[in-house]
Design an enzyme around this catalytic site. Structure first.
Site, PDB file in Angstrom:
ATOM      1  N   GLU A  38       0.877  -1.162   0.000  1.00 55.57           N
ATOM      2  CA  GLU A  38       0.000   0.000   0.000  1.00 55.57           C
ATOM      3  C   GLU A  38       0.928   1.228   0.000  1.00 55.57           C
ATOM      4  OE1 GLU A  38      -2.819   0.122   3.214  1.00 55.57           O
ATOM      5  OE2 GLU A  38      -3.453   2.131   2.614  1.00 55.57           O
ATOM      6  N   ARG A 262       4.694 -12.688   9.708  1.00 59.76           N
ATOM      7  CA  ARG A 262       5.379 -11.419   9.600  1.00 59.76           C
ATOM      8  C   ARG A 262       6.792 -11.544  10.137  1.00 59.76           C
ATOM      9  NH1 ARG A 262       3.471  -6.118   9.319  1.00 59.76           N
ATOM     10  NH2 ARG A 262       1.504  -6.404   8.320  1.00 59.76           N
ATOM     11  N   LYS A 272       4.555   0.805   9.114  1.00 58.64           N
ATOM     12  CA  LYS A 272       4.665   2.095   8.425  1.00 58.64           C
ATOM     13  C   LYS A 272       4.025   3.209   9.236  1.00 58.64           C
ATOM     14  CE  LYS A 272       3.101   0.180   4.722  1.00 58.64           C
ATOM     15  NZ  LYS A 272       2.508  -0.089   3.415  1.00 58.64           N
TER      16      LYS A 272
HETATM   17  P1  ATP Z   1       2.720  -1.986   7.716  1.00 56.80           P
HETATM   18  O1  ATP Z   1       2.014  -2.413   8.950  1.00 56.80           O
HETATM   19  O2  ATP Z   1       4.152  -1.740   7.910  1.00 56.80           O
HETATM   20  O3  ATP Z   1       2.027  -0.849   6.998  1.00 56.80           O
HETATM   21  P2  ATP Z   1       1.461  -3.631   5.824  1.00 56.80           P
HETATM   22  O4  ATP Z   1       1.298  -5.089   5.851  1.00 56.80           O
HETATM   23  O5  ATP Z   1       0.243  -2.823   6.036  1.00 56.80           O
HETATM   24  O6  ATP Z   1       2.626  -3.248   6.782  1.00 56.80           O
HETATM   25  P3  ATP Z   1       1.641  -3.404   3.009  1.00 56.80           P
HETATM   26  O7  ATP Z   1       2.146  -2.285   2.210  1.00 56.80           O
HETATM   27  O8  ATP Z   1       0.202  -3.715   2.985  1.00 56.80           O
HETATM   28  O9  ATP Z   1       2.115  -3.143   4.492  1.00 56.80           O
HETATM   29  O10 ATP Z   1       2.490  -4.712   2.733  1.00 56.80           O
HETATM   30  C1  ATP Z   1       2.904  -5.168   1.478  1.00 56.80           C
HETATM   31  C2  ATP Z   1       3.251  -6.609   1.608  1.00 56.80           C
HETATM   32  O11 ATP Z   1       4.334  -6.784   2.521  1.00 56.80           O
HETATM   33  C3  ATP Z   1       2.087  -7.406   2.160  1.00 56.80           C
HETATM   34  O12 ATP Z   1       1.984  -8.616   1.432  1.00 56.80           O
HETATM   35  C4  ATP Z   1       2.469  -7.646   3.584  1.00 56.80           C
HETATM   36  O13 ATP Z   1       1.892  -8.831   4.057  1.00 56.80           O
HETATM   37  C5  ATP Z   1       3.998  -7.709   3.510  1.00 56.80           C
HETATM   38  N1  ATP Z   1       4.592  -7.329   4.785  1.00 56.80           N
HETATM   39  C6  ATP Z   1       4.402  -6.172   5.461  1.00 56.80           C
HETATM   40  N2  ATP Z   1       5.073  -6.170   6.618  1.00 56.80           N
HETATM   41  C7  ATP Z   1       5.716  -7.355   6.692  1.00 56.80           C
HETATM   42  C8  ATP Z   1       6.580  -7.968   7.645  1.00 56.80           C
HETATM   43  N3  ATP Z   1       6.908  -7.361   8.783  1.00 56.80           N
HETATM   44  N4  ATP Z   1       7.058  -9.199   7.364  1.00 56.80           N
HETATM   45  C9  ATP Z   1       6.740  -9.809   6.229  1.00 56.80           C
HETATM   46  N5  ATP Z   1       5.935  -9.300   5.286  1.00 56.80           N
HETATM   47  C10 ATP Z   1       5.417  -8.089   5.504  1.00 56.80           C
HETATM   48 MG    MG Z   2      -1.491  -2.830   4.803  1.00 54.91          MG
END
Ligand code: ATP
Ligand code: MG
Length: 558
Positions: A38, A262, A272
């Site tokens: 995102e 994760r 983020k």
């Molecule tokens: P954040 O909480 O940091 O915003 P998010 O999952 O909302 O993380 P996205 O931009 O939606 O962030 O994530 C893009 C991809 O990266 C998704 O498939 C998500 O599952 C993966 N991802 C995000 N954080 C992690 C993590 N800590 N470990 C492994 N994969 C991750």
């Molecule tokens: Mg997300």
């Protein structure tokens, strides 16, 4: 420590097992994965895991990986983030096949919604979000049907069109799937598919005022791109049922969702939203502050893409959440930097050494750039009668087995000569200001015929030739392993000493022409990278990592 984990010995992870099975039994000839960020922040080390996993699978098996921006929340997203995400993935060494945006599919998703309405599987609900929440029930009690649930199909279609046409205000209506308000999976209790939001979108501008929810965008986008293995993190396990339901009811390409744990690392935060707070509240100097666990922060800190990929490979893929040790990340970068960094001598806290029997003006000595790689050649180091050594490398009254400089003791100056301390000069306050030494002319490195062997070798620079530089030393951003697991606000656990600036250290002149991103090992000090803040008049170096694990030593001491 985890250093014993050798990547060569790694067995197949559970996703590789699934894919090998799928390829073997002919379910697929090739696979399609996607990385779906995102664009609401910069990528962090957790994302690197997901990137290495998704792209790694299609490097190993036939197929390709798409980059898809999951841009369904116009208010928090921005093209600055889109650009940084693309830069970071490229820098990590991966190339996507197609660049997509969930917003590219808004027209198709709208058609899909109409299809569901026509099948009697979706309805427009006039309830407020509070009313919807109140009717949701609890995990142990069923929810209640909305009074709008039985609306005729025609009315739903015309209301949904009016929603799209901007005739209603934000939050006044939603489109919901008609599933089962008593379902044991709360996400299946008539989930919201669309909400009204009169917001400007960074890709679609003002075209839309209704936006699909994650659950009505993600799986459908996977399906449109014919993604075979849609890999996400564990919090989406309960969403899988809805993912499958929507694909089945719409009769579209059957993508499958798989979940892995994760990846988080200790002494930092990987979210983020939290990283954005650190940036906005100026606890750090931007997303690429070298203390940040973002890809851009790690890059500026001097990390190499190879070391991050190695780290992701070593921590691997798991089905249960656990915290990776930042010490392993540091180990990976140290391993790589040892192979590629040019060696240089830099004195942080100078003590002047005068060589009383050195009668020459100066001479130019040769020293190898990198003992790990002959191809890196040699460099010239000017030597003269006035040198700086590190203040901590001299002791007036040393303990036994002190092999550095002390009255009457000999040491080797790296790539130069053996010197002997003859006299200590002090100021009125008794502070040592200078050390007077003699040198052994026959002891020159590379052609030493002196027959003298000494135990200590010190780094040094020639006073007259040295250039000054600023050095930024970094420590962990947080004082505790998991700041989000502590009482109160996570920011209370920031390490106040995470940045230390040394405004003027003395470096050998061969670094004069260094450019941002150049990596060095400062002998006996650690690995450093030239920062983008450097100007020709003032070099600025970031410390990437020390030569040894300083924290492990602390533990042993204690
Ligand atoms: P954040 O909480 O940091 O915003 P998010 O999952 O909302 O993380 P996205 O931009 O939606 O962030 O994530 C893009 C991809 O990266 C998704 O498939 C998500 O599952 C993966 N991802 C995000 N954080 C992690 C993590 N800590 N470990 C492994 N994969 C991750
Ligand atoms: Mg997300």
């Amino acid at each position: 420590m985890t250093e014993e984990i050798k990547k060569e010995e790694r067995s197949l992870n559970f996703l590789e097992e699934i894919i090998e099975e799928d390829l073997k039994n002919g379910k697929y000839k090739s696979i399609v994965t996607r990385f779906p960020p995102e664009p609401n922040g910069y990528l962090h080390i957790g994302h690197a895991s997901s990137i290495c996993l998704n792209f790694g699978l299609t490097q190993k098996y036939p197929g390709y990986t798409n980059l898809r921006f999951d841009d369904t929340n116009p208010e928090t997203e921005d093209t600055e983030y889109v650009d940084s995400i693309k830069e970071d993935i490229h820098w990590l060494g991966f190339e996507w096949k197609n660049e997509h945006y969930a917003s590219d599919y808004f027209d198709t998703l709208y058609e899909y919604a109409i299809k569901l309405i026509k099948k009697g599987l979706a309805y427009v609900d006039d309830s407020s979000s509070e009313e919807i929440a109140a009717m949701k029930g609890t995990p142990t009690e069923p929810g209640k049907n909305s009074p709008y649930r039985e609306r005729p199909i025609d009315e739903n279609i015309s209301l949904f069109e009016s929603m799209k046409n901007g005739e209603f205000s934000d939050g006044s209506r939603t489109l919901r799937a008609k599933i089962d308000m008593a379902h044991i999976n709360m996400l299946m209790r008539d989930p919201i598919l669309y909400r009204i939001k009169h917001a400007h979108h960074h890709q679609t501008g003002d075209k839309w005022c209704i936006y699909p929810m994650y659950d009505f965008a993600h799986g459908q986008s996977d399906s449109i791109e014919e993604v075979t293995h849609s890999i996400c993190t564990l919090e989406f396990v309960p969403h899988r049922e809805l993912y499958d339901w929507l694909i089945e009811k719409l009769g579209i390409y059957p993508s499958h969702q798989y979940e892995f744990a994760r990846r988080n690392i200790n002494y930092t935060v990987t979210s983020k939203r939290k990283l954005l707070q650190l940036v906005n509240e100026k606890h750090v100097n931007g997303w690429d502050d070298p203390r940040m666990p973002t890809i851009s922060g790690l890059r500026r800190r001097g990390y190499t893409p190879e070391s991050i990929r190695d780290f992701c490979d070593r921590i691997g893929v798991a089905k249960r959440e656990n915290m990776a040790d930042v010490g392993l990340l540091e180990f990976c970068v140290r391993e790589h930097l040892n192979k590629i960094s040019l060696r240089r001598m830099v004195v942080f806290d100078p003590l002047k050494v005068v060589i009383t029997n050195y009668t020459g003006q100066e001479e130019v000595l040769q020293s190898e750039n990198n003992p790990e790689d002959e191809q890196d050649g040699t460099r010239e180091i000017p030597f003269s009668a006035e040198l700086y050594i590190e203040r901590e490398d001299f002791m007036e009254n040393p303990p036994k087995k002190y092999f550095r400089l002390a009255p009457g003791q000999m040491v080797r100056l790296k790539s130069a000569y053996i010197i002997k301390c003859e006299e200590v000069v002090k100021d009125a306050a008794g502070h040592v200001t200078e050390v007077r030494c003699t040198y052994i002319p026959e002891s020159k490195s590379g052609s030493d015929t002196s027959g003298i062997s000494v135990k200590g070798t010190l780094h040094w620079v020639s006073v007259r030739h040295a250039i000054t530089a600023e050095v930024r030393l970094y420590d962990r951003l947080f004082k505790v392993e998991d700041p989000t697991d502590e009482e109160g606000d996570f920011k209370e656990y920031l390490n106040p000493d995470s940045l230390q600036v040394l405004p003027a250290v003395y470096a050998e002149p061969s670094m004069k022409g260094a450019v941002a991103g150049d990596r060095y090992q400062f002998i006996r000090k650690g690995y450093f990278v030239l920062d983008k803040d450097s100007a020709s008049a003032q070099l600025v170096f970031n410390k990437t990592v020390g030569l040894k694990d300083a924290w492990a030593k602390e533990v042993k001491k204690g």
